[in-house]
Design an enzyme around this catalytic site. Structure first.
Site, PDB file in Angstrom:
ATOM      1  N   PHE A 279      27.381   5.173  -7.878  1.00  0.00           N
ATOM      2  CA  PHE A 279      26.727   5.357  -9.464  1.00  0.00           C
ATOM      3  C   PHE A 279      27.234   6.256 -10.750  1.00  0.00           C
ATOM      4  CE2 PHE A 279      25.278   9.453 -10.216  1.00  0.00           C
ATOM      5  CZ  PHE A 279      23.997   9.160 -10.584  1.00  0.00           C
ATOM      6  N   ASP A 365      -0.812  -8.589   8.807  1.00  0.00           N
ATOM      7  CA  ASP A 365       0.153  -8.126   8.247  1.00  0.00           C
ATOM      8  C   ASP A 365       0.895  -9.524   7.667  1.00  0.00           C
ATOM      9  OD1 ASP A 365       3.517  -7.784   8.988  1.00  0.00           O
ATOM     10  OD2 ASP A 365       2.763  -5.841   9.858  1.00  0.00           O
ATOM     11  N   LYS A 475       0.413  -1.761   4.788  1.00  0.00           N
ATOM     12  CA  LYS A 475       1.999  -1.616   5.372  1.00  0.00           C
ATOM     13  C   LYS A 475       2.880  -2.333   3.515  1.00  0.00           C
ATOM     14  CE  LYS A 475       4.525  -3.097   9.161  1.00  0.00           C
ATOM     15  NZ  LYS A 475       4.098  -3.760   9.972  1.00  0.00           N
ATOM     16  N   TRP A 476       4.045  -0.946   3.813  1.00  0.00           N
ATOM     17  CA  TRP A 476       4.440  -1.593   2.265  1.00  0.00           C
ATOM     18  C   TRP A 476       5.915  -1.346   3.042  1.00  0.00           C
ATOM     19  CZ3 TRP A 476       3.499   0.350  -2.658  1.00  0.00           C
ATOM     20  CH2 TRP A 476       5.272  -0.014  -3.638  1.00  0.00           C
ATOM     21  N   ASN A 479      12.350  -5.669   4.022  1.00  0.00           N
ATOM     22  CA  ASN A 479      12.949  -6.264   4.673  1.00  0.00           C
ATOM     23  C   ASN A 479      14.950  -6.234   5.136  1.00  0.00           C
ATOM     24  OD1 ASN A 479      11.735  -6.383   7.240  1.00  0.00           O
ATOM     25  ND2 ASN A 479       9.470  -7.108   6.299  1.00  0.00           N
ATOM     26  N   GLY A 527      11.470  -2.727   7.460  1.00  0.00           N
ATOM     27  CA  GLY A 527      12.377  -3.693   9.485  1.00  0.00           C
ATOM     28  C   GLY A 527      11.802  -2.630  10.151  1.00  0.00           C
ATOM     29  N   GLY A 528      10.984  -2.034  10.203  1.00  0.00           N
ATOM     30  CA  GLY A 528      11.173  -0.877  10.914  1.00  0.00           C
ATOM     31  C   GLY A 528      10.518   0.871  10.454  1.00  0.00           C
ATOM     32  N   ASP A 533      12.081   8.499   5.690  1.00  0.00           N
ATOM     33  CA  ASP A 533      12.615   9.061   4.735  1.00  0.00           C
ATOM     34  C   ASP A 533      11.704  10.886   4.477  1.00  0.00           C
ATOM     35  OD1 ASP A 533      12.157   8.621   1.910  1.00  0.00           O
ATOM     36  OD2 ASP A 533      13.809   6.802   2.976  1.00  0.00           O
ATOM     37  N   GLU A 613      -7.258  -4.845  32.107  1.00  0.00           N
ATOM     38  CA  GLU A 613      -6.618  -4.298  31.242  1.00  0.00           C
ATOM     39  C   GLU A 613      -7.631  -3.459  29.513  1.00  0.00           C
ATOM     40  OE1 GLU A 613      -2.421  -6.570  31.371  1.00  0.00           O
ATOM     41  OE2 GLU A 613      -3.803  -7.702  30.575  1.00  0.00           O
TER      42      GLU A 613
HETATM   43  C1  DGJ Z   1       8.888  -5.770   9.174  1.00  0.00           C
HETATM   44  C2  DGJ Z   1       8.508  -5.138  10.033  1.00  0.00           C
HETATM   45  O1  DGJ Z   1       8.558  -4.227  10.253  1.00  0.00           O
HETATM   46  C3  DGJ Z   1       7.382  -5.650  10.977  1.00  0.00           C
HETATM   47  O2  DGJ Z   1       6.533  -4.714  11.353  1.00  0.00           O
HETATM   48  C4  DGJ Z   1       6.564  -7.191   9.935  1.00  0.00           C
HETATM   49  O3  DGJ Z   1       5.672  -6.447   9.507  1.00  0.00           O
HETATM   50  C5  DGJ Z   1       7.617  -7.809   9.751  1.00  0.00           C
HETATM   51  N1  DGJ Z   1       8.316  -6.847   9.067  1.00  0.00           N
HETATM   52  C6  DGJ Z   1       6.574  -9.220   8.994  1.00  0.00           C
HETATM   53  O4  DGJ Z   1       8.017  -9.566   8.781  1.00  0.00           O
END
Ligand code: DGJ
Length: 729
Positions: A279, A365, A475-476, A479, A527-528, A533, A613
């Site tokens: 930085f 998704d 959902k943003w 990855n 990626g989860g 944050d 179920e």
């Molecule tokens: C990572 C996300 O955490 C998953 O839930 C899913 O949306 C995949 N990416 C899709 O590529």
């Protein structure tokens, strides 16, 4: 007034319900940190001793006072190169090449409320918020630093940040600008930090701080799975329910650094802010640089109380206002149900079945756009793949709404595949070093969010989709870690600005989308939980907590997350058994109870469920609705100690008026002829009478908290149990 200034003594006191933060400008203009901790009602400067220590030099004007040294004085925002050898808060190179910064007090301002930051997320002010601005200057290089302190008295929170302004006639280069610097004069400290990896985020680790510097942080261009921008300094004997602990949470989603240095005398300095590695920022005359905010909080009664303070401030002052009270939809997400293999008919079958079980939203998704049938292509091309779907997004959304469900869509705005129309048209829009092949991760490159045209393109492309159909949720995702952080649009001398400009671009895009679609709910994801944050929470009331949906793994991940972040922000879904990540088989009830300690939803193929179920899921959703207020707005307690090895995990929620409590327990290891499990509850009224659901007899809060509640009859792998208590008198 929560901010008091004793002009005669030069002492500033920031007072919250239970805490006191104190500093003073001394005769030489050094802004000394005096104290942060439980309220004392005292001027705490009496604790400072001027001891003449060898090799700790004296500022020229104080040369006759051998005990006066910047190297030993506790300070609010330590400069560099002028005799304080501990980690600095600020480093600046002036046009002469000099790298020293010596800041002295000039002025202060106390105001009601607070101003938003210009380009960064911030802790939203309320009626009782007050702001102290302390003005420091280094006259030699023409640097002005404004230290901002926003006091949130009822949350026991102090929010700090700094503004650096070049008041000189020549450019300055900022190499480091921390958000907060905290000196602790006396004590023996441990640090708790939250490390991890993809599929195992925010694992708390407690370390005894050694002499020297212990540093945590990320260089990944994201707050990261690997090191969350939240650390706790605590007294050596602090536990979940006893002892002093101080939290420092950075409200930032990019690379960050938290340094903790125990110096020659055993004093501790904590410095947190943007990661200085990689930085630098050119400040032309008259320009201003603002740091992200650091959210500070102190608890004198252990980690549970500290966590609750963070939960409260995030729920009340960080997440978008409209979600502070609103309940979140129980959603079904298509990822683990179908991955890339779907068309509209399949999605509609999921939707029908989900609706029958009581779910409220379907989220489509990855895989609905461009040429995206696996992770090798299509990212960046945000045009609906009608060929794959078999219809338009408008039609799909209408049919989903006709079933009585809301509709959500996945995006990964900041990324691009080489195999995409976008990359073919604008290869220079991806970050890449000249003359090098870029690092690939999941076959993708990172877009240069420091460029306005990239942000504008994404805004236009996303709006085109969002305008084309009724979409309530996005959902943003994000990855990969950032590498080759070089922008084709900036000169060589400004490449150090790219990592931070990248984050400013991302925040701008989020801001513009929410301005245009005020009703849109954005769930963060990386990626989860790679960007879990407070910066992202400013825009996203919830964040997908981990790609690991195994409930037994989630016990650790969600527990670790709970140290800093509220349960209502934790994206958690019931997934299939065997779990796709671990192959573990767990009872549906256990999966439900674990997902209940989060935003609650499903991520499985409903067509693969048995009738039995489906029936259980119907009941699970009803139960979730019954408890969702308590879960989202109640006080959360971890009922096992940090790093304690137990055969079970247990936690509980207590309503703010303490009239209701829900205790959950999951067996991690079943044993033959094992000990009886008895868990001491927390947060109840000691003399209140609580009736357990389905029970005849009431128990005093004191009995439940001192004597505990017995969970018996648990058998089988990963069994779970709950106990619900209502106050009767
Ligand atoms: C990572 C996300 O955490 C998953 O839930 C899913 O949306 C995949 N990416 C899709 O590529």
């Amino acid at each position: 007034m929560s901010i008091q200034f004793d002009e005669k003594a030069g002492v500033f006191s920031l007072v919250t319900a239970n805490t006191l933060y104190q500093m003073r400008a001394d005769g030489a203009g050094v802004l000394q940190h005096l104290y942060y901790g439980a309220k004392t009602g005292e001027d705490m400067s009496y604790r400072i001793r001027m001891v003449d220590r060898g090799f700790s030099g004296n500022p020229y004007e104080q040369r006759s006072e051998r005990g006066y040294s910047l190297d030993t004085l506790p300070q609010e925002y330590a400069g560099s190169g002028v005799g304080d050898y501990r980690v600095p808060a600020v480093q600046v190179t002036s046009c002469s090449g000099s790298r020293s910064v010596d800041l002295r007090y000039r002025d202060c301002r106390i105001e009601k409320g607070r101003e938003p930051l210009r380009q960064l997320p911030y802790v939203r002010g309320a009626g009782d918020t007050e702001t102290l601005t302390v003005l420091l200057r280094d006259d030699v290089i023409g640097l002005e630093v404004q230290l901002l302190y926003h006091v949130f008295p009822s949350q026991d929170v102090i929010v700090r940040s700094a503004r650096l302004i070049n008041t000189g006639a020549q450019a300055l280069t900022v190499e480091k600008a921390a958000s907060a610097c905290l000196d602790f004069l006396y004590g023996d400290f441990d640090a708790v930090h939250f490390h991890g990896r993809h599929c195992m985020e925010r694992v708390p680790e407690r370390v005894r701080l050694p002499r020297g510097v212990t540093a945590f942080g990320s260089r990944r261009g994201m707050s990261s799975h690997h090191s969350n921008p939240f650390v706790i300094a605590c007294a050596r004997h602090a536990t979940e329910n006893t002892g002093d602990c101080w939290g420092c949470m950075l409200m930032y989603s990019g690379s960050h650094l938290e340094e903790m240095e125990v110096d020659q005398t055993g004093s501790l300095r904590l410095v947190a802010g943007i990661q200085p590695d990689g930085f630098s920022w050119t400040l032309q005359p008259g320009e201003l640089f603002e740091t992200p905010e650091a959210i500070l909080s102190f608890s004198g009664s252990g980690f549970n109380a500290l966590s609750q303070q963070y939960h409260n401030v995030i729920r009340q002052h960080v997440i978008p206002q409209r979600y502070q009270q609103a309940s979140r939809p129980v959603l079904i997400n298509s990822w683990e149900a179908a991955y890339f293999d779907f068309d509209a008919e399949k999605i509609l079958r999921f939707a029908r079945s989900a609706r029958e079980m009581g779910m409220e939203m379907l989220v489509l998704d990855d895989g609905w756009f461009g040429s995206r049938n696996d992770d090798t292509s299509g990212l960046g091309d945000w045009t609906v793949n009608e060929g794959k779907l078999g219809c338009s997004m408008k039609e799909l959304s209408e049919r989903i709404h006709a079933l009585g469900l809301q509709f959500g869509l996945w995006f990964e705005p900041e990324m691009v595949n080489e195999d995409s129309e976008l990359y073919r048209a604008h290869p220079d829009w991806a970050l890449c070093d000249p003359g090098r092949r870029p690092v690939l991760s999941r076959n993708q490159l990172v877009l240069d969010m420091s460029r306005q045209e990239v942000v504008d393109y994404l805004f236009g492309a996303m709006c085109a989709v969002l305008d084309s159909a009724r979409i309530e949720y996005v959902k943003w995702d994000f990855n990969r870690s950032v590498a080759n952080c070089y922008s084709a649009a900036l000169p060589a001398s400004r490449q150090g600005e790219v990592p931070h400009r990248f984050m400013l671009g991302t925040y701008q895009l989020l801001e513009r989308l929410l301005e245009r679609y005020p009703g849109l709910m954005i769930e963060g994801c990386s990626g989860g939980g790679g960007r879990f944050d407070a910066g992202m929470l400013f825009y996203c009331p919830q964040i997908w907590c981990s790609d690991d949906t195994d409930p037994i793994e989630r016990l650790e991940i969600q527990r670790g997350t709970s140290y800093g972040y509220p349960i209502s922000a934790v994206g958690a879904h019931v997934s299939a058994a065997p779990c796709h990540q671990t192959g573990r088989v767990t009872p549906l009830r256990t999966r439900g109870i674990v997902a209940q300690a989060g935003t609650f939803g499903y991520e499985l193929n409903p067509e693969a469920l048995t009738d039995c179920e489906k029936e259980e899921i119907r009941a699970q959703i009803e139960e979730y609705h019954r408890f969702s207020g308590l879960i989202s707005h109640g006080d959360y307690y971890r009922l096992t100690e940090l790093e304690e090895e137990r055969d079970y995990s247990a936690w509980m929620f207590v309503s703010p008026d303490r009239s209701e409590a829900l205790v959950s327990l999951v067996l991690r290891h079943v044993r033959a002829n094992g000990p009886v499990i008895c868990v001491r509850l927390q947060g109840l009224k000691p003399d209140g009478l609580y009736r357990p659901e389905g029970g005849q007899k009431c128990f005093t809060g004191a009995a439940l908290m001192r004597g505990g509640w017995v969970f018996d009859g648990l058998r089988g792998d990963y069994a779970a149990a709950q106990a619900h208590f209502v106050l009767e008198g």
